[in-house]
Design a protein around this motif. Structure first.
Motif, PDB file in Angstrom:
ATOM      1  N   SER A 132       3.942  -8.223   7.113  1.00 36.68           N
ATOM      2  CA  SER A 132       3.985  -9.459   7.885  1.00 36.68           C
ATOM      3  C   SER A 132       2.657 -10.215   7.877  1.00 36.68           C
ATOM      4  N   VAL A 133       1.600  -9.615   7.337  1.00 29.29           N
ATOM      5  CA  VAL A 133       0.285 -10.268   7.282  1.00 29.29           C
ATOM      6  C   VAL A 133      -0.031 -10.618   5.827  1.00 29.29           C
ATOM      7  N   PRO A 134      -0.334 -11.889   5.534  1.00 31.71           N
ATOM      8  CA  PRO A 134      -0.631 -12.290   4.143  1.00 31.71           C
ATOM      9  C   PRO A 134      -2.077 -11.973   3.752  1.00 31.71           C
ATOM     10  N   PHE A 135      -2.362 -10.700   3.502  1.00 33.72           N
ATOM     11  CA  PHE A 135      -3.731 -10.278   3.195  1.00 33.72           C
ATOM     12  C   PHE A 135      -4.272 -10.925   1.925  1.00 33.72           C
ATOM     13  N   ASP A 136      -3.406 -11.213   0.968  1.00 35.74           N
ATOM     14  CA  ASP A 136      -3.882 -11.761  -0.305  1.00 35.74           C
ATOM     15  C   ASP A 136      -4.464 -13.169  -0.166  1.00 35.74           C
ATOM     16  N   THR A 137      -4.256 -13.826   0.967  1.00 34.95           N
ATOM     17  CA  THR A 137      -4.837 -15.159   1.188  1.00 34.95           C
ATOM     18  C   THR A 137      -6.175 -15.081   1.912  1.00 34.95           C
ATOM     19  N   TRP A 138      -6.582 -13.903   2.342  1.00 40.63           N
ATOM     20  CA  TRP A 138      -7.823 -13.730   3.092  1.00 40.63           C
ATOM     21  C   TRP A 138      -8.989 -13.446   2.154  1.00 40.63           C
ATOM     22  N   SER A 139     -10.181 -13.702   2.638  1.00 42.80           N
ATOM     23  CA  SER A 139     -11.395 -13.359   1.900  1.00 42.80           C
ATOM     24  C   SER A 139     -11.489 -11.832   1.792  1.00 42.80           C
ATOM     25  N   PRO A 140     -11.872 -11.310   0.628  1.00 40.68           N
ATOM     26  CA  PRO A 140     -11.962  -9.856   0.487  1.00 40.68           C
ATOM     27  C   PRO A 140     -12.984  -9.226   1.435  1.00 40.68           C
ATOM     28  N   LEU A 141     -14.091  -9.908   1.699  1.00 38.82           N
ATOM     29  CA  LEU A 141     -15.071  -9.356   2.640  1.00 38.82           C
ATOM     30  C   LEU A 141     -14.507  -9.287   4.055  1.00 38.82           C
ATOM     31  N   VAL A 142     -13.696 -10.265   4.424  1.00 42.40           N
ATOM     32  CA  VAL A 142     -13.061 -10.238   5.749  1.00 42.40           C
ATOM     33  C   VAL A 142     -12.125  -9.040   5.850  1.00 42.40           C
ATOM     34  N   VAL A 143     -11.381  -8.779   4.789  1.00 41.17           N
ATOM     35  CA  VAL A 143     -10.458  -7.643   4.793  1.00 41.17           C
ATOM     36  C   VAL A 143     -11.236  -6.327   4.819  1.00 41.17           C
ATOM     37  N   ILE A 144     -12.277  -6.201   3.998  1.00 40.37           N
ATOM     38  CA  ILE A 144     -13.043  -4.953   3.931  1.00 40.37           C
ATOM     39  C   ILE A 144     -13.739  -4.670   5.261  1.00 40.37           C
ATOM     40  N   ILE A 145     -14.463  -5.648   5.763  1.00 40.22           N
ATOM     41  CA  ILE A 145     -15.229  -5.438   6.999  1.00 40.22           C
ATOM     42  C   ILE A 145     -14.323  -5.461   8.225  1.00 40.22           C
ATOM     43  N   GLY A 146     -13.362  -6.363   8.254  1.00 38.20           N
ATOM     44  CA  GLY A 146     -12.449  -6.443   9.400  1.00 38.20           C
ATOM     45  C   GLY A 146     -11.607  -5.200   9.575  1.00 38.20           C
ATOM     46  N   SER A 147     -11.089  -4.661   8.467  1.00 36.90           N
ATOM     47  CA  SER A 147     -10.284  -3.439   8.566  1.00 36.90           C
ATOM     48  C   SER A 147     -11.147  -2.269   9.019  1.00 36.90           C
ATOM     49  N   GLY A 148     -12.399  -2.247   8.553  1.00 40.89           N
ATOM     50  CA  GLY A 148     -13.309  -1.186   8.971  1.00 40.89           C
ATOM     51  C   GLY A 148     -13.636  -1.259  10.451  1.00 40.89           C
ATOM     52  N   LEU A 149     -13.890  -2.454  10.939  1.00 42.29           N
ATOM     53  CA  LEU A 149     -14.200  -2.607  12.366  1.00 42.29           C
ATOM     54  C   LEU A 149     -12.995  -2.265  13.242  1.00 42.29           C
ATOM     55  N   LEU A 150     -11.810  -2.668  12.800  1.00 47.03           N
ATOM     56  CA  LEU A 150     -10.602  -2.307  13.550  1.00 47.03           C
ATOM     57  C   LEU A 150     -10.392  -0.797  13.545  1.00 47.03           C
ATOM     58  N   CYS A 151     -10.638  -0.184  12.404  1.00 46.59           N
ATOM     59  CA  CYS A 151     -10.533   1.272  12.289  1.00 46.59           C
ATOM     60  C   CYS A 151     -11.550   1.954  13.196  1.00 46.59           C
ATOM     61  N   TYR A 152     -12.790   1.448  13.223  1.00 48.56           N
ATOM     62  CA  TYR A 152     -13.827   1.993  14.092  1.00 48.56           C
ATOM     63  C   TYR A 152     -13.399   1.917  15.557  1.00 48.56           C
ATOM     64  N   LEU A 153     -12.873   0.772  15.936  1.00 47.22           N
ATOM     65  CA  LEU A 153     -12.426   0.589  17.322  1.00 47.22           C
ATOM     66  C   LEU A 153     -11.321   1.576  17.678  1.00 47.22           C
ATOM     67  N   MET A 154     -10.336   1.681  16.816  1.00 46.24           N
ATOM     68  CA  MET A 154      -9.219   2.591  17.100  1.00 46.24           C
ATOM     69  C   MET A 154      -9.650   4.052  17.086  1.00 46.24           C
ATOM     70  N   ALA A 155     -10.557   4.414  16.172  1.00 44.48           N
ATOM     71  CA  ALA A 155     -10.983   5.814  16.053  1.00 44.48           C
ATOM     72  C   ALA A 155     -11.780   6.275  17.262  1.00 44.48           C
ATOM     73  N   ASN A 156     -12.284   5.344  18.054  1.00 40.63           N
ATOM     74  CA  ASN A 156     -12.962   5.727  19.287  1.00 40.63           C
ATOM     75  C   ASN A 156     -11.960   6.104  20.377  1.00 40.63           C
ATOM     76  N   PHE A 157     -10.717   5.650  20.255  1.00 44.45           N
ATOM     77  CA  PHE A 157      -9.721   5.887  21.293  1.00 44.45           C
ATOM     78  C   PHE A 157      -8.612   6.842  20.884  1.00 44.45           C
ATOM     79  N   ILE A 158      -8.458   7.074  19.585  1.00 44.58           N
ATOM     80  CA  ILE A 158      -7.564   8.122  19.100  1.00 44.58           C
ATOM     81  C   ILE A 158      -8.363   8.929  18.083  1.00 44.58           C
ATOM     82  N   SER A 159      -7.845   9.993  17.601  1.00 42.60           N
ATOM     83  CA  SER A 159      -8.635  10.868  16.732  1.00 42.60           C
ATOM     84  C   SER A 159      -8.953  10.201  15.397  1.00 42.60           C
ATOM     85  N   HIS A 160     -10.050  10.642  14.791  1.00 45.32           N
ATOM     86  CA  HIS A 160     -10.466  10.112  13.492  1.00 45.32           C
ATOM     87  C   HIS A 160      -9.400  10.343  12.438  1.00 45.32           C
TER      88      HIS A 160
END
Length: 168
Positions: free
Chosen positions: A46-74
């Motif tokens: 449902s998200v058109p990732f191919d229209t996004w900047s690759p740096l936004v996807v790389i860094i944004g996914s990492g930051l979201l992962c970091y946020l979630m990993a603090n509240f559920i297990s790594h």
């Protein structure tokens, strides 16, 4: 094995914070449920990732992962994100190529998941350290934030430099 070797005793097991260990198990179950129910695949489609900047996807996914990993297990976070981002990365292979390709995206998630450690639930060693009662959670949060931010900055710096220089 630790019990049989005498490293952990019956008293040690009684002092564990079982509620935190149950929360970690619940986080694993949540990650598995999202994968097996198809919710993760539906979200990625449902998200058109191919229209996004690759740096936004790389860094944004990492930051979201970091946020979630603090509240559920790594492990649960990585198990949830890596298959999703493998699908997203395959839809934007050409855009990710200058940064090292899909492997840069996936390694970034692994790094971000690994440096998240502000709460006892984020990783079993944190849960065990908290269960001893010697470490107050406010100190765990403070130290975890500092280590997480340093880890994110260094991890992404090395990751993007390696990707741009074709090491991956």
């Amino acid at each position: 094995v630790l019990c049989m070797a005498g490293i952990i005793t019956k008293r040690d097991l009684e002092q564990l914070s079982w509620s935190i260990l149950w929360m970690i198990a619940g986080a694993f179950a949540l990650g598995v449920a999202m994968q097996q129910s198809g919710l993760a695949t539906h979200l990625i489609q449902s998200v058109p990732f191919d229209t996004w900047s690759p740096l936004v996807v790389i860094i944004g996914s990492g930051l979201l992962c970091y946020l979630m990993a603090n509240f559920i297990s790594h492990t649960a976070t990585a198990a949830l994100f890596i298959p999703i981002l493998a699908i997203a990365g395959s839809s934007m292979t050409d855009q990710l190529a200058p940064f090292g390709g899909v492997s840069t995206l996936l390694i970034g998630v692994a790094i971000c998941s690994s440096v998240a450690m502000i709460l006892p639930i984020s990783t079993p060693p944190n849960a065990l350290a908290d269960a001893t009662g010697f470490i107050q959670q406010k100190y765990m949060v403070k130290t975890g934030l500092i280590m997480g931010l340093v880890g994110l900055l260094l991890g992404y710096l090395v990751l993007i430099l390696c990707g741009v220089n074709g090491i991956f």
